[in-house]
Write an enzyme that holds these catalytic residues in place. Structure first.
Site, PDB file in Angstrom:
ATOM      1  N   GLU A   1      20.949   9.819  25.303  1.00 38.78           N
ATOM      2  CA  GLU A   1      22.193  10.544  25.810  1.00 38.78           C
ATOM      3  C   GLU A   1      23.111   9.671  26.675  1.00 38.78           C
ATOM      4  OE1 GLU A   1      19.105  11.113  26.213  1.00 38.78           O
ATOM      5  OE2 GLU A   1      18.637  13.008  25.338  1.00 38.78           O
TER       6      GLU A   1
ATOM      7  N   ALA B   1      -1.346   3.358  -3.862  1.00 40.80           N
ATOM      8  CA  ALA B   1      -0.935   3.092  -4.970  1.00 40.80           C
ATOM      9  C   ALA B   1      -1.758   3.163  -6.228  1.00 40.80           C
ATOM     10  CB  ALA B   1      -0.253   1.519  -4.885  1.00 40.80           C
TER      11      ALA B   1
ATOM     12  N   TRP C   1      -1.391  -6.464  -8.356  1.00 38.10           N
ATOM     13  CA  TRP C   1      -0.702  -5.561  -7.739  1.00 38.10           C
ATOM     14  C   TRP C   1      -0.469  -4.264  -8.528  1.00 38.10           C
ATOM     15  CZ3 TRP C   1      -1.424  -5.696  -2.539  1.00 38.10           C
ATOM     16  CH2 TRP C   1      -1.329  -6.967  -1.925  1.00 38.10           C
TER      17      TRP C   1
ATOM     18  N   ASP D   1     -10.675  -7.009  -1.058  1.00 37.07           N
ATOM     19  CA  ASP D   1      -9.015  -7.105  -1.064  1.00 37.07           C
ATOM     20  C   ASP D   1      -8.918  -8.309   0.016  1.00 37.07           C
ATOM     21  OD1 ASP D   1      -8.886  -5.323  -2.649  1.00 37.07           O
ATOM     22  OD2 ASP D   1      -7.478  -4.017  -1.732  1.00 37.07           O
TER      23      ASP D   1
ATOM     24  N   GLU E   1      -5.109   3.077   4.458  1.00 35.64           N
ATOM     25  CA  GLU E   1      -4.625   2.357   3.371  1.00 35.64           C
ATOM     26  C   GLU E   1      -6.014   1.973   2.875  1.00 35.64           C
ATOM     27  OE1 GLU E   1      -1.337  -0.375   2.731  1.00 35.64           O
ATOM     28  OE2 GLU E   1      -0.936  -0.362   4.725  1.00 35.64           O
TER      29      GLU E   1
ATOM     30  N   GLY F   1      -9.605   2.865   0.498  1.00 37.26           N
ATOM     31  CA  GLY F   1      -9.878   3.128  -0.977  1.00 37.26           C
ATOM     32  C   GLY F   1     -10.299   4.798  -0.949  1.00 37.26           C
TER      33      GLY F   1
ATOM     34  N   ALA G   1     -11.667  10.184   0.852  1.00 37.26           N
ATOM     35  CA  ALA G   1     -12.196  11.672   0.753  1.00 37.26           C
ATOM     36  C   ALA G   1     -12.924  12.072   1.809  1.00 37.26           C
ATOM     37  CB  ALA G   1     -13.328  11.472  -0.322  1.00 37.26           C
TER      38      ALA G   1
HETATM   39  N1  NDP Z   1      -4.167   0.862  -4.676  1.00 38.67           N
HETATM   40  C1  NDP Z   1      -4.409   0.953  -3.558  1.00 38.67           C
HETATM   41  O1  NDP Z   1      -3.661   1.784  -2.713  1.00 38.67           O
HETATM   42  C2  NDP Z   1      -5.469   0.562  -2.854  1.00 38.67           C
HETATM   43  C3  NDP Z   1      -6.737   0.180  -3.510  1.00 38.67           C
HETATM   44  N2  NDP Z   1      -7.870  -0.104  -2.912  1.00 38.67           N
HETATM   45  C4  NDP Z   1      -8.903  -0.518  -4.063  1.00 38.67           C
HETATM   46  O2  NDP Z   1     -10.077   0.373  -3.726  1.00 38.67           O
HETATM   47  C5  NDP Z   1     -11.221  -0.361  -4.070  1.00 38.67           C
HETATM   48  C6  NDP Z   1     -11.921   0.072  -2.528  1.00 38.67           C
HETATM   49  O3  NDP Z   1     -12.373   1.402  -2.493  1.00 38.67           O
HETATM   50  P1  NDP Z   1     -13.544   2.140  -1.736  1.00 38.67           P
HETATM   51  O4  NDP Z   1     -14.770   1.399  -1.824  1.00 38.67           O
HETATM   52  O5  NDP Z   1     -13.419   3.500  -1.584  1.00 38.67           O
HETATM   53  O6  NDP Z   1     -12.995   1.442  -0.089  1.00 38.67           O
HETATM   54  P2  NDP Z   1     -12.926   2.222   1.144  1.00 38.67           P
HETATM   55  O7  NDP Z   1     -11.740   1.406   1.869  1.00 38.67           O
HETATM   56  O8  NDP Z   1     -12.672   3.532   1.218  1.00 38.67           O
HETATM   57  O9  NDP Z   1     -14.136   1.664   1.790  1.00 38.67           O
HETATM   58  C7  NDP Z   1     -15.202   2.353   1.783  1.00 38.67           C
HETATM   59  C8  NDP Z   1     -16.119   2.070   2.993  1.00 38.67           C
HETATM   60  O10 NDP Z   1     -15.693   2.576   4.235  1.00 38.67           O
HETATM   61  C9  NDP Z   1     -16.718   2.541   5.214  1.00 38.67           C
HETATM   62  N3  NDP Z   1     -16.815   3.669   5.817  1.00 38.67           N
HETATM   63  C10 NDP Z   1     -17.068   3.997   7.151  1.00 38.67           C
HETATM   64  N4  NDP Z   1     -17.401   5.183   7.361  1.00 38.67           N
HETATM   65  C11 NDP Z   1     -17.143   6.013   6.514  1.00 38.67           C
HETATM   66  C12 NDP Z   1     -17.341   7.316   6.183  1.00 38.67           C
HETATM   67  N5  NDP Z   1     -17.340   8.144   6.972  1.00 38.67           N
HETATM   68  N6  NDP Z   1     -17.077   7.631   4.753  1.00 38.67           N
HETATM   69  C13 NDP Z   1     -16.617   6.914   3.901  1.00 38.67           C
HETATM   70  N7  NDP Z   1     -16.672   5.514   4.114  1.00 38.67           N
HETATM   71  C14 NDP Z   1     -16.878   5.013   5.440  1.00 38.67           C
HETATM   72  C15 NDP Z   1     -17.812   2.070   4.421  1.00 38.67           C
HETATM   73  O11 NDP Z   1     -18.033   0.660   4.692  1.00 38.67           O
HETATM   74  P3  NDP Z   1     -19.263  -0.133   4.941  1.00 38.67           P
HETATM   75  O12 NDP Z   1     -20.030  -0.038   3.428  1.00 38.67           O
HETATM   76  O13 NDP Z   1     -18.796  -1.402   5.292  1.00 38.67           O
HETATM   77  O14 NDP Z   1     -20.248   0.410   5.572  1.00 38.67           O
HETATM   78  C16 NDP Z   1     -17.586   2.454   2.961  1.00 38.67           C
HETATM   79  O15 NDP Z   1     -18.295   1.814   1.856  1.00 38.67           O
HETATM   80  C17 NDP Z   1     -10.959  -1.795  -3.684  1.00 38.67           C
HETATM   81  O16 NDP Z   1     -11.035  -2.176  -5.295  1.00 38.67           O
HETATM   82  C18 NDP Z   1      -9.578  -2.123  -3.367  1.00 38.67           C
HETATM   83  O17 NDP Z   1      -8.878  -2.874  -3.883  1.00 38.67           O
HETATM   84  C19 NDP Z   1      -8.152  -0.018  -1.710  1.00 38.67           C
HETATM   85  C20 NDP Z   1      -7.145   0.608  -0.717  1.00 38.67           C
HETATM   86  C21 NDP Z   1      -6.093   0.979  -1.368  1.00 38.67           C
HETATM   87  N1  AOF Z   2      -3.034  -2.765  -4.230  1.00 36.16           N
HETATM   88  C1  AOF Z   2      -2.206  -2.224  -3.465  1.00 36.16           C
HETATM   89  C2  AOF Z   2      -2.198  -1.955  -2.264  1.00 36.16           C
HETATM   90  N2  AOF Z   2      -3.301  -1.922  -1.346  1.00 36.16           N
HETATM   91  C3  AOF Z   2      -3.267  -1.869  -0.180  1.00 36.16           C
HETATM   92  O1  AOF Z   2      -2.948  -3.010   0.385  1.00 36.16           O
HETATM   93  C4  AOF Z   2      -3.827  -3.782   1.235  1.00 36.16           C
HETATM   94  C5  AOF Z   2      -3.186  -5.420   1.116  1.00 36.16           C
HETATM   95  O2  AOF Z   2      -2.385  -5.361   1.898  1.00 36.16           O
HETATM   96  P1  AOF Z   2      -1.846  -6.779   2.510  1.00 36.16           P
HETATM   97  O3  AOF Z   2      -2.881  -7.739   2.279  1.00 36.16           O
HETATM   98  O4  AOF Z   2      -1.110  -6.717   3.808  1.00 36.16           O
HETATM   99  O5  AOF Z   2      -0.780  -7.329   1.383  1.00 36.16           O
HETATM  100  C6  AOF Z   2      -5.002  -3.625   0.431  1.00 36.16           C
HETATM  101  O6  AOF Z   2      -6.182  -3.882   1.026  1.00 36.16           O
HETATM  102  C7  AOF Z   2      -5.005  -2.117   0.359  1.00 36.16           C
HETATM  103  O7  AOF Z   2      -5.176  -1.435   1.301  1.00 36.16           O
HETATM  104  N3  AOF Z   2      -1.220  -1.079  -1.783  1.00 36.16           N
HETATM  105  C8  AOF Z   2       0.171  -0.968  -2.336  1.00 36.16           C
HETATM  106  O8  AOF Z   2       0.990  -0.483  -1.781  1.00 36.16           O
HETATM  107  N4  AOF Z   2       0.341  -1.378  -3.589  1.00 36.16           N
HETATM  108  C9  AOF Z   2      -0.796  -2.003  -4.389  1.00 36.16           C
HETATM  109  O9  AOF Z   2      -0.834  -2.278  -5.527  1.00 36.16           O
END
Ligand code: NDP
Ligand code: AOF
Length: 595
Positions: A81, A192, A208, A238, A326, A328, A333
């Site tokens: 403001e 993504a 990517w 990653d 960010e 998996g 879920a």
């Molecule tokens: N394209 C995209 O936007 C993205 C892609 N990815 C990809 O996804 C894949 C990984 O997926 P995902 O395994 O689902 O990874 P997450 O990032 O969902 O990690 C899962 C882990 O989270 C931890 N965790 C802690 N508390 C909880 C809870 N209450 N519920 C569930 N998990 C919990 C556990 O770790 P711990 O086992 O250490 O105990 C579990 O194994 C990779 O291939 C990655 O490259 C990942 C992010 C974004």
């Molecule tokens: N693969 C994927 C993503 N993945 C997310 O981005 C993280 C990597 O971030 P950085 O290391 O900072 O570049 C990776 O661990 C996951 O959480 N994001 C996106 O926008 N597009 C993509 O295709």
């Protein structure tokens, strides 16, 4: 995004004319258009510093021309403001000021209200009332008491166009509104995926899926969040950095949620020289690895029940307003099932990777029929390079009107409500009820620097003074530069960032007696602050009989800790100061009566 972005201060009427004429027919449309402009302005500060509320202000003349604009750069800097008034100059008199949100003059300086009153503004249109209960309605009352006409969208008049404008005001401060209404921060799930719904190949490889342009948008999203969170598996697969590589501005804290703590010894996230990383894990998990992480400067927080809701409630207490997930599909879920995700941001790339075991963005939710599917609200579609960006809300932004009663209504419901009566008073973030007790409150103090010339200088906050003192008196030009950089930092958050990161990265610049003198430094700065501002001193005295606790869950020295395990030195110093003031006043009362 440029750090120094500010709205022009030229007093010329220059920008868009949003409506011609001020007749009844287009009155609402004009108000709505100007309020939408305030939202655009408020948007400009998101991601510059964090966390702080987003404020924008437009001053429009009676002929519907924009005379001045402004937005709040950071908590404690000049209000939107006041900036708009400066920009509009002589055109303020008789004009209308538009505000996306009621100002939160939480430090008793009424800077925003005073600027509007003194400039001769005739009418103020407010998008939404302040979401925090202790600030709600006070600026509006104050403006009205000064004879200014105040209209609040949705309260004084209604129409579709005004309702849409009001909604945009809710959206631009969604994190703050969530803070007011719930016990968890505003959470956005971002992912993504390929056109066939995969977030990685079946090997786990994901770099990517989305285009470079989309990933730049992700950096911006990170810059607007207080923290980015991933699961342990994403760290293993990653080795992400999770930084906001979009230029200057705010960088979020990185959080990893892991039950097993079975994480690699080498990971980008363990480099905390620029950005902190916090690991949240199950109590007792891999103690030796916890020690290893601590040696790297990574903070580990243990939970008895590690689940998304507990973790989010913890970060809410810690003052985080917005979190970007960010992770998996596994963690996503779990977060959706715990109802902590509010918004979804999905980048869909025109690629097909296939693979029966390739992961998808959301794992098991236990649903078996399509009728159970979660429907997103307010869905938007945008093309970003070759990708499609789909956004929508899983939960609506709470509508404050029924949720938080105004101050007047609160007193009507329970006339005994008096925030100053409580046996333990917690304070932490500056916008909270006793936020003025925080080092970060924007109350400048005049104190000598402590350098060779003992001249008094102005420090924008106690935090500026405290952080700078770490480097005072050190015979090294870099230490002198650091003191000046901290003194001129544009917000207490920036001052703290410079002070803390320099201490970590260049310990040789820190004065050798710092650990011995830091309590005294803080005490002197607090004494100066409370002596300078009588209303703060009164507020402190009004807490007599109450224990003061800085409710920082992670600072175990200055704060009270998560479960009362902290030393609470800030609270103790304030109580010491309070008792000194009380002693002084009883001595002077005795002197008066014996005279
Ligand atoms: N394209 C995209 O936007 C993205 C892609 N990815 C990809 O996804 C894949 C990984 O997926 P995902 O395994 O689902 O990874 P997450 O990032 O969902 O990690 C899962 C882990 O989270 C931890 N965790 C802690 N508390 C909880 C809870 N209450 N519920 C569930 N998990 C919990 C556990 O770790 P711990 O086992 O250490 O105990 C579990 O194994 C990779 O291939 C990655 O490259 C990942 C992010 C974004
Ligand atoms: N693969 C994927 C993503 N993945 C997310 O981005 C993280 C990597 O971030 P950085 O290391 O900072 O570049 C990776 O661990 C996951 O959480 N994001 C996106 O926008 N597009 C993509 O295709």
């Amino acid at each position: 995004m440029a750090l120094s972005l500010r709205i022009s201060s030229s007093p010329l009427i220059c920008r868009a004319t949003l409506a011609n004429g001020d007749n009844g027919r287009n009155h609402h449309a004009k108000d709505a258009a100007f309020i939408r402009r305030t939202v655009d302005l408020a948007e400009m500060s998101a991601g510059l510093t964090s966390p702080h509320p987003n404020f924008g202000c437009v001053i429009a003349t009676s002929s519907g021309k924009v005379a001045g604009e402004g937005y709040l750069y950071a908590q404690g800097t000049k209000p939107a403001e006041a900036l708009a008034v400066e920009a509009a100059g002589e055109f303020c008199r008789g004009s209308t000021a538009y505000l996306n949100m009621e100002p939160g003059d939480c430090h008793g300086d009424h800077a925003a209200v005073s600027a509007l009153v003194q400039a001769g503004i005739e009418r103020v249109v407010v998008g939404i009332r302040h979401p925090l209960q202790h600030l709600r309605g006070s600026a509006i009352r104050e403006l009205k008491s000064q004879g200014i006409e105040v209209n609040v969208l949705g309260e004084d008049f209604e129409s579709k166009v005004l309702e849409d404008a009001r909604k945009s005001c809710l959206l631009v401060n969604a994190p703050l509104i969530h803070r007011a209404c719930s016990r968890v921060p505003f959470s956005v799930l971002k992912y993504a995926m390929t056109l066939d719904g995969k977030i990685a190949a079946s090997s786990g490889h994901a770099a990517w899926i989305s285009s470079k342009l989309s990933r730049t948008r992700v950096f911006e999203l990170r810059g607007r969040s207080d923290a980015v969170i991933v699961g342990g598996n994403t760290v293993r697969q990653d080795d992400p950095r999770l930084t906001a590589r979009h230029g200057q501005g705010h960088t979020p804290t990185r959080i990893v949620m892991t039950q097993s703590l079975d994480l690699p010894e080498k990971a980008h996230l363990w480099d905390v020289s620029e950005v902190p990383t916090i690991i949240v894990t199950q109590r007792g998990a891999r103690k030796s690895f916890q020690k290893f992480l601590a040696s790297k400067g990574v903070e580990v927080v243990e939970f008895d029940m590690l689940n998304p809701r507990e973790v989010m409630e913890y970060f809410h207490l810690r003052g985080y307003l917005s979190i970007l997930w960010e992770c998996g599909g596994t963690l996503a879920a779990s977060a959706i099932s715990s109802s902590v995700i509010h918004k979804v941001v999905a980048f869909v790339a025109p690629k097909i990777i296939g693979g029966r075991n390739a992961p998808s963005p959301v794992g098991e939710l236990g649903m078996v029929e399509m009728t159970q599917a979660l429907n997103l609200m307010d869905v938007c579609y945008e093309q970003v390079g070759p990708d499609m960006l789909v956004t929508g809300f899983l939960q609506p932004i709470p509508d404050l009107i029924p949720v938080i009663p105004s101050e007047d209504a609160t007193v009507e419901i329970d006339p005994s409500v008096n925030p100053f009566e409580s046996s333990i008073i917690f304070f932490y973030k500056t916008w909270d009820l006793y936020g003025s007790f925080s080092n970060f409150s924007p109350h400048p103090i005049r104190m000598p620097c402590g350098e060779e010339n003992d001249d008094y200088m102005t420090w924008p906050s106690v935090e500026h003074y405290y952080q700078a003192n770490k480097f005072v008196g050190v015979e090294n030009p870099m230490a002198h530069d650091c003191v000046e950089k901290i003194r001129t930092a544009r917000s207490p958050e920036e001052a703290a960032l410079i002070g803390r990161s320099t201490l970590r990265q260049k310990p040789e610049l820190v004065r050798s007696d710092w650990e011995d003198v830091k309590i005294e430094v803080m005490y002197m700065a607090l004494k100066c602050k409370f002596s300078t501002y009588p209303h703060l001193k009164s507020m402190l005295l009004s807490t007599a009989g109450s224990v003061l606790v800085e409710s920082s869950p992670h600072d175990l020295f200055w704060g009270g800790g998560r479960e009362g395990e902290g030393l609470n030195y800030l609270g103790r110093l304030l109580m010491q100061l309070r008792s000194e003031y009380l002693d002084d006043s009883s001595v002077s009362a005795e002197n008066t009566s014996s005279a």
